[in-house]
Design a protein around this motif. Structure first.
Motif, PDB file in Angstrom:
ATOM      1  N   HIS B 106       0.823  -1.204   0.000  1.00  0.00           N
ATOM      2  CA  HIS B 106       0.000   0.000   0.000  1.00  0.00           C
ATOM      3  C   HIS B 106       0.850   1.243   0.000  1.00  0.00           C
ATOM      4  CE1 HIS B 106      -3.691  -2.217   0.390  1.00  0.00           C
ATOM      5  NE2 HIS B 106      -2.983  -3.061   1.115  1.00  0.00           N
ATOM      6  N   VAL B 107       0.665   1.990  -1.034  1.00  0.00           N
ATOM      7  CA  VAL B 107       1.497   3.160  -1.229  1.00  0.00           C
ATOM      8  C   VAL B 107       1.221   4.200  -0.141  1.00  0.00           C
ATOM      9  CG1 VAL B 107      -0.084   4.348  -2.781  1.00  0.00           C
ATOM     10  CG2 VAL B 107       2.363   4.673  -3.031  1.00  0.00           C
ATOM     11  N   GLY B 108       0.029   4.135   0.463  1.00  0.00           N
ATOM     12  CA  GLY B 108      -0.306   5.145   1.456  1.00  0.00           C
ATOM     13  C   GLY B 108       0.083   4.795   2.870  1.00  0.00           C
ATOM     14  N   SER B 111       2.483   7.242   4.777  1.00  0.00           N
ATOM     15  CA  SER B 111       1.902   8.555   5.060  1.00  0.00           C
ATOM     16  C   SER B 111       0.907   8.463   6.204  1.00  0.00           C
ATOM     17  CB  SER B 111       1.174   9.094   3.832  1.00  0.00           C
ATOM     18  OG  SER B 111       1.892   8.807   2.680  1.00  0.00           O
TER      19      SER B 111
END
Lengths: 942, 490
Positions: B106-108, B111
């Protein structure tokens, strides 16, 4: 002292860490630690026997009364002798008992050494909490040792039962210690015993400590873990579960008995427990064919004996108790190690299947005969001295209670004599008489195997022949146990021959009856067993476990039923009920405020209420979303009426955008809500809803009526222009006064955007993702929307798009003084993006956006947070406002305030959010080649 | 020193933004997160040392005097919480990087994880009730995302429970805020503590009970915790570890902070708190006994042990609060370790169900040792950190003559021991049930942080003296509000 205890753990853990690299030689390494203790004890013994004590102390958590206080006195010294002396012997014995290399061996050895250190700690601790600490350490090491052969179910179950039973006692004891320590104002054992506190909490504390002692020392009804523990290898049984650990409870009772002897009920309780345990344990021992179990029940019985002696709490009984403690340690270790030898060589320890042991076994036979004689209390060995002293001392107890105790002890001794005889005859005589096959000569045990047994047997005999050797130890030990308070001389005059008297008569009677029981043991056992049929401890333990598991299931099944509406209902009910109770106990309700400020307000309120009810009751999702939007617009209207155009503007923009986003999502969901609750649940829901409403209403009324100071907003309004540099108070609050909140809030938006993308993306993946089509109701409409593009509409959308963007920039820049701001600006820009999407699909949105949505979102967060952070780097408070002005050629005077930069961050985040959501849920228009099915997201609530 | 106050909140936020921008490069994202969280650990420890030496420090955001702006303030309690939390966040981040799954797919993740860190730090450091709400929202929004990462069907279902209950809690929080502001005209905590004294006792009690309910939902108090064991276990284990270690403790922190700072002593609902604490302990541990899944068992223990901390508050004595503070520190570390260990068990043994596991002690002795130490510590057996923590609470209860709840706590300890031994016996002892596809070795990046936290729990018990001293000073600062209030209002 402290370092000697620590040495055990260093050595023990090192050996454990060796893992399978360590072999049998680790036993010798491990023996170094207890051997060092023995050497130290030898150097200190002289002064200890003169009555002096050795103290050492290191703080641990002094504020909690927890400190490492150790003290060696005569009684502790006799325990140390058992713990470390037998520790060395058992480890050396292990050299012959264990094969050279075996999986889990070094773990076992290391744990044995750790146990030895823990037990040393128990008997040396002069702080109740430290005592409890080492106490539990012995329980943990015992648990791991019993379960060392963990692939066997029996071992796991026995270990489990042991730690639960002793854990129960340990916690009760800890509670008791805390009560005692709180009452005494110290946890220092020697200080407490010197000046014992009293009172009802102390009584409770002493009895709780007794629970701990009784579980540890396997007293009825907690005894059943001990026979279970016999699944462990013999060295473990010999050391932990006969000679040392199980004496921890006796040790504690001994320490407490005299100083707390006058605690109401204490003496009768301890003595009664001891009597029952002694008799029941002995009877059980009679019935065993497994030699280890026979000895284990014998241990239970003897521990009961010790409880009787120490619990009676007179000088003479305590002296007899000290003797029995030593005698039992010696003979029981010898017997267990002997059984281990038989088991090891003959391959069985079942009385019915033992082979005949030939001439080569006579040395072992002699040693075990000495030990068994000591157990039975036959003259010339230490056990006799102890038992005589016990009889003598109990005879001096004139009370009825003392007589009862004496009878129980005599009865117990009769049984003890019988099972001792059974042990010796059954092992060395009966097999040959029965005609069992002989064991081959090569299997006879070698000297190294027997040497440790020889040492304890020799000690049994030596002290039995010359008991005066123990005079000083027993005398001083009785003194330090608090007998000095009683005003009697504690010096001991031990002798083998006590002269003619009642005790001798009792002894002779014991032998006679014991021999008779042994002779007719089969019948006697049955008779006794029936007479003393008490529930088996293991059954009790199992049924307690069962009912506890059932209780857990019932409670958990009730509160944890998995239904979200029920959880939410309970939470709301609590929220409504609990504060209301507090409010109700207050004064009368304040007067109601004026009903309304005007007709418009009434109309808007009616609209909001109506729409809210409609949103909750309609069955179509789309309609519900629209009604929610109506609620929002109604609120915006109410803001306008109250004179807050800025809020109204923001609210309107949000509602517009939210509705668009709702539509994007709703297309993937079933048209209608599923009906999830039974009609029956509805009145409850309604009641809870009304309850919450009532609470909020009353609370609001009461809170407003008690205003105690001017609200901050007055000051904010007053200072917005002069100090905040803006005429738009709302914007000044957002970017300046409370800008720190705004940083957080936009981050919330950013996180939400990321979440939406993650969920939507997963929703599109086939396989394990959410949103397998629900009953075919959704997702079948297909992804591709063939839209006929109308030139005029396209053109007008473009125009409107640019107009909206200019407007959004205006709102951004003018926001500090006029209605507007970064948030509203961003929303307008976002709405323009949505418009573009409606016209041209996702491709169109991608085309107009120069940057990726992630980049815009991230930049926004960075700008806003950076704007707050930058002043800190220059030594200003966080978020401190600054302005830079300069003369730019052509344009002229330009003023850039940090508030504006901050607002730009907000602006970016909002646009990024809209782009992300459109990207996540948006569709490609007019692209025919995509065949990926679009899945709906199932409504996940129950 | 005041310059440091905003850093634990703002650094992760800047990092989060940065992480979104560099989303393409996993390595860059990791570098950002590791750098930021390491810096936060440094800041937090510095802050703790300074605050313990000199007393509370405060800074007004934007330089606006109270009550205009937002105050950030650190006293001993918040600095201690922040220090422990930041160490834990860093450790779990490393674990997440080492674990196949959540973080990689998960790229998020990075963040959102940083947003969560910022929210937690904000909750500890803020001196403003509304900003506390905002911090909660940051934390919650991030947690909504984290709990559904992977978006399996059961995760979304569990996440739904979590989100809906959290939203109810947030709504109640905002409502309570409105009432508080309506009655007092301020939301600054220090300012509130002065103005609350002027309210009628009934209203004060009502406020304190309402806030208890609001934060009790987050903390997992009976009868508000039912959502928790249903939603935590489905998330990836690194995520669950953070939730388990931190989120409930932020709720407990908020309860302690609000009850001790805002309300005059006579309005504190001590009896209600103790009843809720006792029920939480008992029902929680019974729930644990009824489970067959390691993560579910542990989730119920979170609840049960929240009862211990809140019990310490309920006594409203220095000893009780000090015990509670110590217990929180211990529990954050140990609970996180246990969940991380649970993840390792799942990785090594291929399942988290007791009935499908066995014999891990031979397969993975290190994991076994870590579990044993942490499990015994959770059960409060000496000499582990849980013993010292529990001891402080029990002593406080005995001194305050609350013998009933002390007895409940002891019984619950026994049941906790039972539950831990059940896991031990089923998972680590017995015959290995190896399945062919099961990966056997634990990745070093998962193992290292778990070991680090287990070592930290041992440090807690060895250094119990200084830590208990610090907790007691923190408790004194809570009961005697003057230092906190004057640091803010000056």
């Amino acid at each position: 002292m402290i370092w000697l205890v620590a040495l055990h753990f260093v050595v023990g853990l090192t050996v454990v860490a060796l893992g399978d690299r360590g072999d049998r030689r680790t036993l010798a390494v491990g023996a170094v630690a207890p051997a060092a203790v023995l050497i130290w004890l030898a150097t200190e013994l002289g002064s200890v026997l003169d009555g002096s004590v050795i103290d050492e102390s290191i703080g641990w958590a002094p504020g909690l009364g927890l400190s490492i206080d150790l003290r060696l006195d005569a009684f502790a010294a006799s325990m140390v002798l058992l713990v470390s002396g037998l520790g060395v012997l058992v480890l050396l014995y292990g050299l012959s008992y264990f094969p050279r290399q075996r999986s889990g061996l070094s773990r076992l050895v290391g744990l044995l050494v750790c146990f030895s250190g823990s037990m040393l700690g128990v008997v040396l601790a002069d702080n109740l909490l430290l005592l409890a600490t080492f106490w539990e350490l012995t329980a943990i090491t015992s648990f791991l040792l019993i379960g060392n052969e963990h692939t066997q179910q029996a071992a796991r179950a026995a270990a489990f039962q042991a730690i639960l039973t002793t854990g129960l006692g340990g916690l009760a004891m800890l509670g008791g210690f805390i009560l005692i320590g709180t009452a005494a104002g110290t946890y220092r054992l020697s200080e407490i015993l010197a000046d014992p506190p009293s009172g009802s909490t102390v009584t409770a504390g002493v009895f709780l400590a007794l629970v701990g002692a009784a579980t540890k020392s396997a007293q009825y009804p907690f005894h059943s873990w001990l026979p279970g523990a016999m699944v462990a290898p013999t060295p473990v049984s010999a050391y932990l579960h006969s000679a040392t650990m199980v004496k921890a409870g006796v040790y504690l009772v001994a320490r407490l008995a005299l100083p707390f002897g006058d605690t109401p009920g204490w003496r009768p309780t301890v003595v009664t427990i001891g009597c029952i345990t002694m008799v029941v344990g002995g009877l059980r021992a009679l019935r065993q064919n497994d030699l280890k179990l026979l000895l284990a029940f014998g241990t239970v019985s003897q521990l009961g004996f010790m409880f009787v002696l120490f619990g009676s709490a007179t000088v003479a009984t305590v002296q007899a108790g000290c003797l029995l403690l030593l005698a039992h340690g010696f003979f029981k270790a010898a017997l267990f190690m002997g059984v281990g030898v038989v088991d090891h060589q003959a391959g069985t320890r079942d009385l019915a299947r033992l082979p005949a042991l030939g001439r080569q076994w006579r040395p072992l036979g002699a040693m075990l005969a000495v030990a068994a004689a000591s157990m039975a209390g036959v003259p010339l060995v230490l056990g006799f001295v102890a038992k005589e002293a016990a009889y003598e001392s109990l005879l001096h107890q004139e009370s009825v209670f003392g007589r009862v105790a004496l009878c129980a002890v005599v009865l117990g001794s009769v049984v003890t004599f019988a099972y001792s005889a059974r042990f010796v005859v059954g092992t060395f005589v009966a097999p040959a008489r029965r005609g069992a096959g002989s064991l081959s000569v090569e299997l006879a045990p070698r000297g190294g195997f027997l040497a440790p047994i020889a040492v304890v047997s020799f000690a049994t005999m030596l002290f039995g022949l010359v008991p005066a050797l123990l005079n000083r130890l027993v005398g001083v030990a009785t003194g330090v146990l608090g007998a000095g308070h009683l005003g009697e001389s504690t010096s001991a005059h031990l002798a083998m021959w006590h002269g003619f008297g009642a005790a001798l008569v009792l002894t002779l009677a014991t032998y006679a009856l014991g021999a008779a029981v042994h002779r007719w043991s089969a019948t006697a056992v049955k008779a006794f067993a029936r007479a003393a049929e008490l529930p088996d401890g293991t059954d009790v333990y199992r049924s307690i476990l069962r009912s506890m598991n059932r209780l857990a299931d019932v409670v958990t099944g009730t509160v944890q039923n998995g239904s979200l509406p029920v959880y939410a209902g309970v939470v709301l009910l609590a929220a409504a009920a609990l504060p209301s109770v507090a409010l109700w106990t207050g004064d009368d309700l304040p007067a109601l405020p004026p009903f309304s400020d005007g007709v418009a307000q009434v109309a808007l309120a009616a609209l909001v209420i109506g729409a809210a009810i409609a949103a909750a009751s309609v069955r179509r999702r789309f309609a519900a979303a629209l009604f929610l939007g109506t609620v929002g617009y109604g609120m915006a209207g109410l803001f306008v009426v109250r004179g807050a155009p800025d809020l109204a503007l923001t609210q309107t923009a949000i509602e517009t955008l939210t509705t668009v986003l709702f539509v994007l999502v709703l297309r993937r969901l079933p048209d209608r809500f599923e009906r999830t609750t039974a009609i029956a649940g509805r009145p409850a829901r309604l009641a809870i809803a009304l309850g919450v409403g009532a609470m909020v209403f009353v609370f609001a009324l009461v809170a407003a009526s008690e205003r105690v100071g001017p609200p901050v907003s007055d000051e904010m309004t007053a200072r917005a222009l002069d100090d905040g540099g803006g005429r738009n108070v709302v914007n000044v609050i957002l970017v300046d006064f409370r800008g720190f909140d705004t940083v957080g809030e936009i981050t919330v938006l950013a996180a939400a955007a990321i979440g939406a993308v993650a969920l939507a993306r997963a929703g599109r993946q086939p396989g394990d993702a959410v949103g397998d089509p629900v009953g075919g109701a959704v997702g079948q409409s297909g992804p591709v929307h063939i839209v006929r593009r109308v030139f005029n509409i396209d053109q007008s959308v473009s125009v409107i798009f640019y107009v909206m963007n200019v407007a959004s920039l205006y709102l951004l820049f003018a926001g500090h003084n006029q209605p507007g701001g970064g948030f509203v600006g961003g929303l307008v820009a976002g709405a323009s993006v949505a418009l573009r999407y409606v016209a041209g699909g996702i491709d169109e949105v991608r085309r107009i956006s120069p940057l990726k949505p992630w980049t815009i979102l991230g930049s926004g967060v960075m700008i806003a947070a950076g704007c707050a952070l930058t002043p800190v780097l220059f030594g200003h408070p966080v978020l401190d406002n600054g302005a830079w002005s300069m003369d730019v050629p052509i344009i002229g005077y330009v003023k850039v305030s940090s508030a504006l930069v901050f607002d730009l961050g907000v602006y970016f985040v909002v646009i990024g959010l809209v782009l992300m959501v459109v990207e996540a849920f948006g569709e490609r228009f007019a692209v025919a080649r995509s065949t990926v099915p679009v899945d709906g997201i199932e409504e996940a609530s129950a | 020193m005041t310059a440091l106050l905003a850093l634990p909140i703002l650094l992760p936020l800047v990092g989060a933004g940065c992480s979104m921008i560099v989303g393409r490069s996993r390595a860059a994202q990791r570098a950002v997160s590791l750098t930021v969280l390491t810096a936060v650990v440094g800041v937090a420890v510095t802050l703790l040392v300074a605050v313990d030496r000199d007393g509370p420090v405060a800074v007004q955001a934007g330089g606006w005097a109270v009550p205009m702006g937002i105050t950030l303030v650190a006293d001993r309690l918040s600095a201690l919480m922040l220090a422990v939390a930041s160490v834990m966040l860093l450790a779990v981040l490393v674990y997440a990087i080492g674990q196949p799954g959540a973080e990689r797919n998960h790229v998020g993740f990075q963040s959102v994880y940083l947003v969560l860190s910022a929210g937690v730090a904000g909750a500890f450091l803020t001196g403003d009730l509304f900003n506390l709400f905002v911090s909660f929202e940051m934390m919650l929004a991030a947690s909504y995302v984290l709990i559904t990462l992977g978006a399996r069907r059961d995760q979304v279902r569990a996440g739904m429970t979590y989100v809906v209950i959290s939203l109810i809690a947030s709504t109640l929080f905002v409502t309570a805020l409105a009432f508080v502001y309506s009655a007092t005209g301020t939301v600054n905590l220090a300012h509130l503590s002065e103005r609350m004294d002027e309210l009628s006792p009934g209203l004060n009690t009502a406020f304190s009970v309402l806030l208890l309910v609001v934060f009790g939902i987050k903390a997992g108090l009976f009868p508000l915790f039912f959502w928790l064991p249903d939603s935590y276990p489905t998330a990836p284990s690194a995520v669950t570890a953070v939730f388990a270690g931190l989120l409930t403790k932020v709720g407990v922190y908020a309860i302690i902070r609000s009850q001790s700072l805002l309300f005059p002593p006579e309005s504190r609902p001590s009896g209600l708190i103790l009843v809720m604490a006792g029920a939480t302990m008992a029902v929680g541990v019974l729930g644990a006994i009824a489970q067959d899944d390691v993560k579910r068992i542990l989730s119920f223990h979170i609840v049960s042990h929240v009862g211990f901390m809140v019990m310490g508050l309920g006594f409203f004595t220095v000893a009780g609060l000090g015990g509670a503070v110590f217990y929180i520190v211990h529990h954050i570390i140990v609970m996180t370790t246990l969940f991380l260990t649970g993840g390792l068990v799942e990785h090594v043994g291929g399942s988290s169900r007791l009935s499908r596991l066995g014999g891990l002690v031979g397969k993975s002795p290190v994991v076994s040792l870590v579990f044993l130490v942490s499990g015994l510590s959770l059960a409060g057996l000496p000499p582990f950190s849980g013993f010292v923590a529990k001891l402080g609470l029990l002593q406080a209860g005995a001194s305050a003559s609350h013998h009933t709840i002390v007895a409940v706590a002891l019984v619950v300890s026994l049941l906790t021991l039972f539950s831990m031994m059940k896991i031990w016996s089923a998972v680590f002892w017995g015959t290995p049930r190896s399945e062919p596809e099961v990966r056997t070795a634990a990745p070093p990046l998962m193992l290292a942080p778990t070991l680090l936290l287990a070592a930290a729990s041992i440090v807690v018990s060895v250094a119990a003296g200084p830590l208990a001293g610090l907790s007691e000073r923190a408790a004194q600062g809570l009961l005697d509000r003057s230092a906190y209030v004057s640091a803010v209002l000056r």
